[in-house]
Write an enzyme that holds these catalytic residues in place. Sequence first.
Site, mmCIF file in Angstrom:
data_model
loop_
_atom_site.group_PDB
_atom_site.id
_atom_site.type_symbol
_atom_site.label_atom_id
_atom_site.label_comp_id
_atom_site.label_asym_id
_atom_site.label_seq_id
_atom_site.Cartn_x
_atom_site.Cartn_y
_atom_site.Cartn_z
ATOM 1 N N PHE A 110 0.762 -1.276 -0.134
ATOM 2 C CA PHE A 110 0.008 0.022 0.064
ATOM 3 C C PHE A 110 0.848 1.094 -0.079
ATOM 4 O O PHE A 110 0.197 2.398 -0.669
ATOM 5 C CB PHE A 110 -1.167 0.026 1.085
ATOM 6 N N HIS A 157 -12.261 -4.302 4.374
ATOM 7 C CA HIS A 157 -13.013 -4.580 5.355
ATOM 8 C C HIS A 157 -11.526 -5.977 5.618
ATOM 9 O O HIS A 157 -11.851 -6.637 6.876
ATOM 10 C CB HIS A 157 -14.027 -5.311 4.872
#
Length: 556
Positions: free
Chosen positions: A450, A467
């Site tokens: 990320f 999630h």
Amino acid sequence: MITALSDDTSRLRATVDFVTQQDSESLLPLLLPGLDGPELRALVERCRFAHAALLVFPVHALALEATLAECGLVTRTPPQPSVVVRERLALRHRRTADDLDVRILRPAVLGRDGHRRTVEVFALTVPPGSDLEEIAALELARHDEAHVAFEVQAPDPLVLRGLRASFAFHGALPDGGGYNPHENGTVFYFAAPTTSRAGYRRIELYAPGDHRCQLAAHLADFHRQQPPEALLRLLTGAWTTQALATAAQLRVPDAMETDRAVDAGALAGKVAADPDSLTVLLRYLASLGVVAEEAPGSFRLTALGALLRTEGPGSMRPLALLYGGPFYQSFAALAHTVRTGQVAFEYLFGAHHFDHFAADPRLAELFDQSMAANWRMFEPLPTHPVLTAAARKPRGATVVDIAGGNGELLSRILAAHPGLDAVLLERPHVVAAARRRLGGARCSYVAGDFADVPAGADVYLLCRVLHDWDDERCRDILRHCARAMPADADLLIVERLLPTDNSPSLATAWDLHMRCNVGGRERTADHYGRLLADAGLTLAGHRPLPLDGHVLHARK
């Protein structure tokens, strides 16, 4: 002592007033709130308001005649034995049906619209001092047999299925029924929705004739709602998961056709299974609607079962193998998660599920395929206004799919918008799979984490990513996105949103799954809004997607 006569009289008068004042068009919306427009007109055409019913308790036959006369009710036919109500009373009060003398009378009344209707009177004879007085007292307090009834016009299996489905859609639940051979009529009872405004808790559909095939399906739905059977079905849910996974693992659907049946013995030879055991499995799958038994031992694949084929549009076979495999095993340790808050998958396998799958090429491929098999959730996403506007930019635009798996979503976006360019950010082993899926068509690849979100794009995607993580990790991911996003860029987030009113939702089940298997969680829209704000982003709104999904739109 039950003062049946006086109470019966007042209740009968109130019932007569109700029947004279109502008709199908006025009564159906009261019973089924939300019913209006074309659906209401269709129901009015197929079933007419026929009667309102109540149970009375005369001490003898002459007392019943006097009560009817006092209410202005005249009946020209002798009372008929009640089969359905007698059996319901016997079951409810744990008596034998032969102990209960229940009769039916149907005196006619004239409605305000000029149509003749009836007051259906069920009469349970309660001799003074008998042990039936206790039953009468309980029934007077509960009014379980009071109901309104609609007679089905020209009933056939298709009409009856449609009516049952319409009632169920608006919240009416199956509540028993039966076939009365004395009058050759079939009764379907429903419990009215809790929001009903008609003053009656039960609804009857009466179909002249013998419709016991439809009645069997109706009663099956009713029994499934009873606590012992309902709990037993819930407890055996694991059997369903394994039956579906086994069919997928043995490639049973691949060896079947949807347009013709195949003998179970011949099918066993194709999939290398024991014929008797495969037949038992197929019959269980038939109860789920995955296959249909056309003749004894001969089965056809249904459209539902076709989704378990290896190839074909929308195959969900990878999901069956994943949910029936590693995730099934880890759910056996759910108690560990609930007791400790730790992830059962890591407790069982010794590693986070991403790391565990990455270490096994077979599992890694299965996981990527299962994520792609959920494409129905994001099927409408390519037409989202943000992507449509980006595709219209004269200078061209770029979309970045962060942790985009094998490129299933990007492939659909690029197919819908030929003018867009794309970047897929993923772990190195997944990038290799995406290259095979997408090739080089207007898509470049970044192997990384990320922290490697490429800067300067127009639209960023996080599809079923957040999630997977706890709140702190989500904030980190969103901050990486915010740093990479130009001032006019958009971020689209696809997730299931937890309901705020405890309404049924797949998100509630996935919240448990994420905590047990991944260490993540599902969230409400407001929760995501707070996480975005912590990262310097603003939630601009969200739209529903299939399978209880949503797409959230965020900007700087």
